[in-house]
Scaffold this active site. Structure first.
Site, PDB file in Angstrom:
ATOM      1  N   ASN A  70       0.723  -1.277   0.009  1.00  0.00           N
ATOM      2  CA  ASN A  70      -0.082  -0.082  -0.009  1.00  0.00           C
ATOM      3  C   ASN A  70       0.759   1.364  -0.219  1.00  0.00           C
ATOM      4  O   ASN A  70       1.660   1.630   0.929  1.00  0.00           O
ATOM      5  CB  ASN A  70      -0.876  -0.067   1.063  1.00  0.00           C
ATOM      6  CG  ASN A  70      -1.603   1.308   1.421  1.00  0.00           C
ATOM      7  OD1 ASN A  70      -1.944   2.062   0.835  1.00  0.00           O
ATOM      8  ND2 ASN A  70      -2.260   1.335   2.543  1.00  0.00           N
ATOM      9  N   TRP A  71       1.325   1.946  -1.203  1.00  0.00           N
ATOM     10  CA  TRP A  71       2.037   2.951  -1.224  1.00  0.00           C
ATOM     11  C   TRP A  71       1.234   4.206  -0.695  1.00  0.00           C
ATOM     12  O   TRP A  71       2.092   5.188  -0.387  1.00  0.00           O
ATOM     13  CB  TRP A  71       2.518   3.108  -2.840  1.00  0.00           C
ATOM     14  CG  TRP A  71       3.031   2.132  -3.287  1.00  0.00           C
ATOM     15  CD1 TRP A  71       3.557   0.931  -2.835  1.00  0.00           C
ATOM     16  CD2 TRP A  71       3.551   2.387  -4.913  1.00  0.00           C
ATOM     17  NE1 TRP A  71       4.387   0.286  -3.847  1.00  0.00           N
ATOM     18  CE2 TRP A  71       4.370   1.046  -5.009  1.00  0.00           C
ATOM     19  CE3 TRP A  71       3.535   3.129  -5.765  1.00  0.00           C
ATOM     20  CZ2 TRP A  71       5.020   0.849  -6.117  1.00  0.00           C
ATOM     21  CZ3 TRP A  71       4.526   3.240  -6.852  1.00  0.00           C
ATOM     22  CH2 TRP A  71       4.937   1.807  -7.158  1.00  0.00           C
ATOM     23  N   LYS A  72       0.190   4.187  -0.297  1.00  0.00           N
ATOM     24  CA  LYS A  72      -0.424   5.443   0.255  1.00  0.00           C
ATOM     25  C   LYS A  72      -0.344   6.585  -0.649  1.00  0.00           C
ATOM     26  O   LYS A  72      -0.374   6.641  -1.916  1.00  0.00           O
ATOM     27  CB  LYS A  72      -0.023   5.547   1.738  1.00  0.00           C
ATOM     28  CG  LYS A  72      -0.137   4.431   2.484  1.00  0.00           C
ATOM     29  CD  LYS A  72       0.081   4.320   4.272  1.00  0.00           C
ATOM     30  CE  LYS A  72      -0.108   3.278   4.801  1.00  0.00           C
ATOM     31  NZ  LYS A  72      -0.175   3.450   6.223  1.00  0.00           N
ATOM     32  N   HIS A  94      -9.488   1.370   4.744  1.00  0.00           N
ATOM     33  CA  HIS A  94      -8.320   1.161   5.661  1.00  0.00           C
ATOM     34  C   HIS A  94      -8.341   2.385   6.875  1.00  0.00           C
ATOM     35  O   HIS A  94      -9.386   3.350   6.621  1.00  0.00           O
ATOM     36  CB  HIS A  94      -7.132   2.102   4.674  1.00  0.00           C
ATOM     37  CG  HIS A  94      -5.916   1.760   5.267  1.00  0.00           C
ATOM     38  ND1 HIS A  94      -5.486   2.837   6.147  1.00  0.00           N
ATOM     39  CD2 HIS A  94      -4.756   1.090   4.950  1.00  0.00           C
ATOM     40  CE1 HIS A  94      -4.185   2.443   6.592  1.00  0.00           C
ATOM     41  NE2 HIS A  94      -4.084   1.383   5.691  1.00  0.00           N
ATOM     42  N   GLU A 147      -6.952   4.566   7.840  1.00  0.00           N
ATOM     43  CA  GLU A 147      -6.600   6.318   7.570  1.00  0.00           C
ATOM     44  C   GLU A 147      -7.738   6.757   7.120  1.00  0.00           C
ATOM     45  O   GLU A 147      -8.209   8.037   6.975  1.00  0.00           O
ATOM     46  CB  GLU A 147      -5.419   6.169   6.654  1.00  0.00           C
ATOM     47  CG  GLU A 147      -4.097   6.075   7.478  1.00  0.00           C
ATOM     48  CD  GLU A 147      -2.848   5.392   6.658  1.00  0.00           C
ATOM     49  OE1 GLU A 147      -3.007   5.489   5.661  1.00  0.00           O
ATOM     50  OE2 GLU A 147      -2.211   4.872   7.499  1.00  0.00           O
ATOM     51  N   GLU A 198      -5.502  -5.017  10.792  1.00  0.00           N
ATOM     52  CA  GLU A 198      -4.682  -3.931  10.818  1.00  0.00           C
ATOM     53  C   GLU A 198      -4.829  -3.124  12.055  1.00  0.00           C
ATOM     54  O   GLU A 198      -5.903  -2.153  12.106  1.00  0.00           O
ATOM     55  CB  GLU A 198      -4.415  -3.013   9.516  1.00  0.00           C
ATOM     56  CG  GLU A 198      -4.064  -3.841   8.314  1.00  0.00           C
ATOM     57  CD  GLU A 198      -3.378  -2.724   7.517  1.00  0.00           C
ATOM     58  OE1 GLU A 198      -2.401  -2.872   6.880  1.00  0.00           O
ATOM     59  OE2 GLU A 198      -4.229  -1.698   7.182  1.00  0.00           O
ATOM     60  N   GLY A 226       2.218   2.296  10.926  1.00  0.00           N
ATOM     61  CA  GLY A 226       3.185   3.531  10.823  1.00  0.00           C
ATOM     62  C   GLY A 226       3.887   3.677  12.031  1.00  0.00           C
ATOM     63  O   GLY A 226       4.317   4.754  11.862  1.00  0.00           O
ATOM     64  N   SER A 269       3.260  -2.114  10.579  1.00  0.00           N
ATOM     65  CA  SER A 269       4.791  -2.079  10.668  1.00  0.00           C
ATOM     66  C   SER A 269       5.316  -3.473  10.398  1.00  0.00           C
ATOM     67  O   SER A 269       6.429  -3.943  11.087  1.00  0.00           O
ATOM     68  CB  SER A 269       5.084  -1.613  12.189  1.00  0.00           C
ATOM     69  OG  SER A 269       4.616  -0.547  12.471  1.00  0.00           O
ATOM     70  N   GLY A 293       2.654  -1.383   4.430  1.00  0.00           N
ATOM     71  CA  GLY A 293       2.628   0.304   4.092  1.00  0.00           C
ATOM     72  C   GLY A 293       4.135   0.724   3.647  1.00  0.00           C
ATOM     73  O   GLY A 293       4.954   0.623   2.687  1.00  0.00           O
ATOM     74  N   GLY A 294       4.610   1.477   4.657  1.00  0.00           N
ATOM     75  CA  GLY A 294       5.737   2.294   4.579  1.00  0.00           C
ATOM     76  C   GLY A 294       7.076   1.378   3.854  1.00  0.00           C
ATOM     77  O   GLY A 294       7.814   1.769   2.923  1.00  0.00           O
TER      78      GLY A 294
HETATM   79  P1  PGA Z   1       2.738   0.375   7.921  1.00  0.00           P
HETATM   80  O1  PGA Z   1       1.363   0.483   7.053  1.00  0.00           O
HETATM   81  O2  PGA Z   1       3.333  -0.911   7.210  1.00  0.00           O
HETATM   82  O3  PGA Z   1       3.428   1.519   7.321  1.00  0.00           O
HETATM   83  O4  PGA Z   1       2.678   0.103   9.146  1.00  0.00           O
HETATM   84  C1  PGA Z   1       0.519  -0.347   6.859  1.00  0.00           C
HETATM   85  C2  PGA Z   1      -0.838  -0.224   6.249  1.00  0.00           C
HETATM   86  O5  PGA Z   1      -1.426   0.976   6.551  1.00  0.00           O
HETATM   87  O6  PGA Z   1      -1.201  -0.805   5.379  1.00  0.00           O
END
Ligand code: PGA
Length: 252
Positions: free
Chosen positions: A9-11, A94, A96, A166, A172, A213, A234-235
């Site tokens: 997930n590149w956000k 998600h 966010e 999640e 993050g 994470s 994510g990251g």
């Molecule tokens: P993260 O994010 O790996 O940066 O913790 C995961 C996600 O939001 O899907």
């Protein structure tokens, strides 16, 4: 046997030029790995160039969000048919989006329904916040997100339904859940609840991911757990030296 699954997930990162450059770095490493389904979810503007870069490979493109209507006066939104031209998967609900864009279990439900209607496979995200976790509400929250998010849905009509657990406090933050705790929520709460709603056979087939994470150094621990079928990353999905080893670890 559930096939391992890893999605990046590149956000809201990467311009088109940067996305192309990242694909050049990722592709040789990812293409050398067999036995895992790989999905890359760039921002909308990079879906097309990423899809072009992935043409002829078995790696799929996913979207990070979508509207539930096919078309209409919804300024700034992207419809399921627009996504379905390029994507096999779409991330829905998600945390966010729930936290910053007012998404609720009701809107999540509309989006899951729309995904199915237009032949997209939803990656439905669930998970508790830190305060919910500390109050011992994890099970209650996750079950409510599943019940309401999947209300009235015919899961059998989805080719590859994916659920991602999640925990919000792990996203993050560098503070991942322990693999045992994640496996407990995924196996004893989520898979069991899917069994209640859809029957045990289907619950055993659905792939359930852990997200929050995930890194090259901890991915193997998560994937060694019986109920964890992969990861939503994510990251670390933006860093080839992290993402490629994470995908490799999913094969075991
Ligand atoms: P993260 O994010 O790996 O940066 O913790 C995961 C996600 O939001 O899907």
């Amino acid at each position: 046997m559930r096939r391992p699954f890893v999605a990046g997930n590149w956000k809201m990162f990467k311009t088109v030029a940067e996305a192309r450059a990242l694909m050049v770095e990722l592709l040789p490493g990812l293409m050398a790995i067999q036995g895992v389904e790989i999905v890359v979810c760039p921002p909308f503007t990079s879906i097309l160039p990423v899809a072009a870069a992935l043409e002829g490979t078995s790696i799929c493109v996913g979207a990070q969000n979508m509207h539930w209507e096919e078309s209409g006066a919804y300024t700034g939104e992207i419809s399921p048919t627009m996504i379905a031209e390029f994507c096999k998967y779409v991330i829905i609900g998600h945390s966010e989006r729930r936290a910053y864009f007012g998404e609720t279990n009701l809107t999540v439900n509309r989006k899951v329904r729309a995904a199915i209607t237009y032949g997209l496979n939803p990656i439905l995200c669930v998970g508790e916040t830190l305060s919910e976790n500390e109050a011992g509400l994890t099970q209650e929250i996750v079950i409510q997100q599943l019940k309401e998010g999947l209300d009235g849905i015919d899961f059998t009509s989805i080719a590859s339904p994916i659920i991602a657990y999640e925990p919000v406090w792990a996203i993050g933050t560098g503070r991942a859940a322990t693999s045992e705790d994640a496996n407990h929520v995924i196996g004893d709460i989520i898979r069991r609840e899917l069994g209640q709603i859809f029957g045990d056979n289907l619950a055993q087939e659905v792939r359930i991911l852990y997200g929050g994470s995930v890194k090259a150094t901890n991915a193997g621990e998560f994937f060694s757990q019986v109920d964890i079928d992969g990861a939503l990353v994510g990251g670390a999905s933006l860093k080839p030296f992290e993402f490629i080893p994470i995908v490799k670890a999913a094969v075991g």
